[in-house]
Design a protein around this motif. Sequence first.
Motif, PDB file in Angstrom:
ATOM      1  N   TRP A 297       6.232  -2.544  -5.020  1.00 40.56           N
ATOM      2  CA  TRP A 297       7.455  -1.818  -5.395  1.00 40.56           C
ATOM      3  C   TRP A 297       7.127  -0.345  -5.654  1.00 40.56           C
ATOM      4  O   TRP A 297       7.829   0.562  -5.180  1.00 40.56           O
ATOM      5  CB  TRP A 297       8.060  -2.474  -6.654  1.00 40.56           C
ATOM      6  CG  TRP A 297       9.205  -1.690  -7.216  1.00 40.56           C
ATOM      7  CD1 TRP A 297      10.488  -1.682  -6.768  1.00 40.56           C
ATOM      8  CD2 TRP A 297       9.151  -0.769  -8.319  1.00 40.56           C
ATOM      9  NE1 TRP A 297      11.241  -0.827  -7.527  1.00 40.56           N
ATOM     10  CE2 TRP A 297      10.452  -0.250  -8.483  1.00 40.56           C
ATOM     11  CE3 TRP A 297       8.148  -0.339  -9.183  1.00 40.56           C
ATOM     12  CZ2 TRP A 297      10.765   0.674  -9.478  1.00 40.56           C
ATOM     13  CZ3 TRP A 297       8.447   0.585 -10.175  1.00 40.56           C
ATOM     14  CH2 TRP A 297       9.745   1.071 -10.310  1.00 40.56           C
TER      15      TRP A 297
ATOM     16  N   ASP B 254       7.617  -8.389  -3.094  1.00 48.88           N
ATOM     17  CA  ASP B 254       8.542  -7.785  -4.052  1.00 48.88           C
ATOM     18  C   ASP B 254       7.827  -7.233  -5.278  1.00 48.88           C
ATOM     19  O   ASP B 254       8.443  -6.645  -6.148  1.00 48.88           O
ATOM     20  CB  ASP B 254       9.488  -8.881  -4.582  1.00 48.88           C
ATOM     21  CG  ASP B 254      10.749  -8.978  -3.759  1.00 48.88           C
ATOM     22  OD1 ASP B 254      10.953  -8.104  -2.921  1.00 48.88           O
ATOM     23  OD2 ASP B 254      11.516  -9.932  -3.975  1.00 48.88           O
ATOM     24  N   SER B 255       6.551  -7.515  -5.380  1.00 47.23           N
ATOM     25  CA  SER B 255       5.903  -7.358  -6.680  1.00 47.23           C
ATOM     26  C   SER B 255       5.590  -5.907  -7.027  1.00 47.23           C
ATOM     27  O   SER B 255       5.807  -5.004  -6.224  1.00 47.23           O
ATOM     28  CB  SER B 255       4.663  -8.232  -6.716  1.00 47.23           C
ATOM     29  OG  SER B 255       4.476  -8.641  -8.020  1.00 47.23           O
ATOM     30  N   VAL B 256       5.035  -5.737  -8.231  1.00 52.05           N
ATOM     31  CA  VAL B 256       5.060  -4.417  -8.871  1.00 52.05           C
ATOM     32  C   VAL B 256       4.287  -3.351  -8.090  1.00 52.05           C
ATOM     33  O   VAL B 256       4.781  -2.242  -7.923  1.00 52.05           O
ATOM     34  CB  VAL B 256       4.598  -4.532 -10.341  1.00 52.05           C
ATOM     35  CG1 VAL B 256       3.171  -5.037 -10.475  1.00 52.05           C
ATOM     36  CG2 VAL B 256       4.794  -3.244 -11.086  1.00 52.05           C
ATOM     37  N   SER B 257       3.088  -3.671  -7.598  1.00 51.63           N
ATOM     38  CA  SER B 257       2.307  -2.642  -6.897  1.00 51.63           C
ATOM     39  C   SER B 257       3.021  -2.246  -5.611  1.00 51.63           C
ATOM     40  O   SER B 257       3.086  -1.060  -5.263  1.00 51.63           O
ATOM     41  CB  SER B 257       0.901  -3.160  -6.586  1.00 51.63           C
ATOM     42  OG  SER B 257       0.275  -3.592  -7.765  1.00 51.63           O
TER      43      SER B 257
ATOM     44  N   VAL C  93       7.168 -13.240  -4.086  1.00 52.05           N
ATOM     45  CA  VAL C  93       6.433 -12.680  -5.218  1.00 52.05           C
ATOM     46  C   VAL C  93       5.076 -12.209  -4.715  1.00 52.05           C
ATOM     47  O   VAL C  93       4.758 -12.369  -3.543  1.00 52.05           O
ATOM     48  CB  VAL C  93       6.277 -13.715  -6.351  1.00 52.05           C
ATOM     49  CG1 VAL C  93       7.618 -14.043  -6.929  1.00 52.05           C
ATOM     50  CG2 VAL C  93       5.593 -14.969  -5.851  1.00 52.05           C
ATOM     51  N   CYS C  94       4.294 -11.651  -5.606  1.00 54.28           N
ATOM     52  CA  CYS C  94       3.015 -11.020  -5.263  1.00 54.28           C
ATOM     53  C   CYS C  94       2.208 -11.858  -4.265  1.00 54.28           C
ATOM     54  O   CYS C  94       1.967 -13.042  -4.481  1.00 54.28           O
ATOM     55  CB  CYS C  94       2.203 -10.829  -6.535  1.00 54.28           C
ATOM     56  SG  CYS C  94       0.683  -9.912  -6.271  1.00 54.28           S
TER      57      CYS C  94
END
Lengths: 162, 431
Positions: free
Chosen positions: A91, A86-89, A125-126
Amino acid sequence: MSTADPLPAALRADIVALAGAELHPRGAAVSALRLVQEHFRWISTAHLHEVADLLGMSADDLDGVATYFNLLFRRPVGRHVIMLCDSVSCWMMGRDPLCAHLCRTLGIQPGETTADDAITLLPTVCIGHCDHAPAMLVDDALHGDVDTTTLDRLIAALKEQP
Amino acid sequence: MPPSDRPLTAMIDPAAGPPDCAAYERGGGWQATRKVIGTLAPADVIDIVTRSKLRGRGGAGFGTGQKWSFVPREPASARRKYLIANADEMEPGTFKDRWLMEGNPLQLVEGMIIAAYAVQAGHGIIFLRGEYHLACARLQQAIGEARRQGWLGDNILGSGFGFDIHVHSSAGRYICGEETALLTALEGRRATPRSKPPFPQTGGLWGAPSVVNNVETLSNLPHIITNGAEWFLALGRGEDGGTKIYGVSGRVRRPGAWELPMGTPLRQIIEECAGGMRPGYGLRALLPGGASTAFVDTTALDVPMDYGAMEKAGSRLGTGMAIILDDRTCPVGMLHNLEHFFAQESCGWCTPCRDGLPWVERLLAAIEAGTGTHEDIEQLGRHTRMLGPPGRTFCAHAPGAMAPLASGLKLFARDFAAHIAQGRCPLRHAA
């Protein structure tokens, strides 16, 4: 092995050994729960009580640990678990459309298991694979640079596995 | 064999897999253990590492030698002590420790032996994040081989010094990267942080003196001992010594990680190593050191990536793993994703963090969806002032969460305003 069965003797022995290697038996709490999960795919209340007895902890206390960590499952999961990062990179690199494709293909929402009990889809998460985003963890294996084609191939292979 | 200017990664070859004990020794490994155990007193080791100015590579940047100096000096036999490798790498954008553990696990094992000898710890634990299955297998293999060959055990090299390591595979919670929460987790409890004092060095795991060091930090130790503090200092470009594993993720041509001199400017990392932006994308801003660091924009590209310079630029070195925001990605959406992570991973121990972060997430979700108001932006600003400064919450989780938000509210003020004015995300609805 049904989750209604008590913990097998070998597993109990492993947990006792883990507890014995710690300064205090409760230090083995997470490791013991992971062993149970590896065996049964999830941690039932009955098994949690058995582990708590072996570690000399109250079942409530151990349940507090079991429900705290993201990778400990207190509900049944399928034969395979897909954890889409789900994490930022991930996403930024297209995680959301990939998740939508996965949900359409499997006919489930994140957190659910397919009707044939083959696959559970879990958000996570990441997973530390940001250089190959979007990435996911399938059981114990990392998969990076995932697109819909590789995803479809992977799901077909998983469904064929016992 | 002359020392490498990229010591941490010199022996990493993804195609060949990690070196075994013999290959590790051929590449210069185990020299430091022989030197330490045969010729140096623990205080000498602490002195060398202090002079090398090695700072913690996990994000906080505390002096490693200084951290060790707080541990009571009695030998391990007089008091149980622990040396813990913090391998709970869950900072979004960060994957450097996995690379080190999968590529050369014996380097970490040797670093732990040196650190343990320095503080006279008899027990070593690698606190590994649960998702790192390959790293776990390779570490177990490396530890088993090192034990069979006498590098670990009761009487290392016949010195009377005993030290052994076991791997604790965790089960996924970001807060476990905070050293006191990590200790609580090892004690079989919900991983909530502890108040300090006592500091772990005097009252850590099970109340015993404990040192918690990051994987990259520990992996540097064999090279510092073998080649000396002055050699290590000279590797860096600025005040801080050594090399650093830098990384880049996002829409660059070659996302990845590279070992470079400490203090390498961002521009070199992004343009030379990562190959610059992908065609059709521009660099808008970046989080230089992982998800819990403040955004910097393109004016900071020539800032050296070290502790002091990044702080002067308004951010932090953090883990040194940059996350790129390109000009076609919505910064509000990115902040929403980041704060969703921090809200979800709050351990719930203190009210401002437990309740404040979900509030922030909801406000950002509303703004991103086009239903937010100007008052919501003011409310977000108030949260950054309430949760951002150290000391308002029990640990650094909420301040870390506020770093990208506080900087983002300033850098992307126009984007926030456009979402509210248009009642939708302008980027998602462009074209």
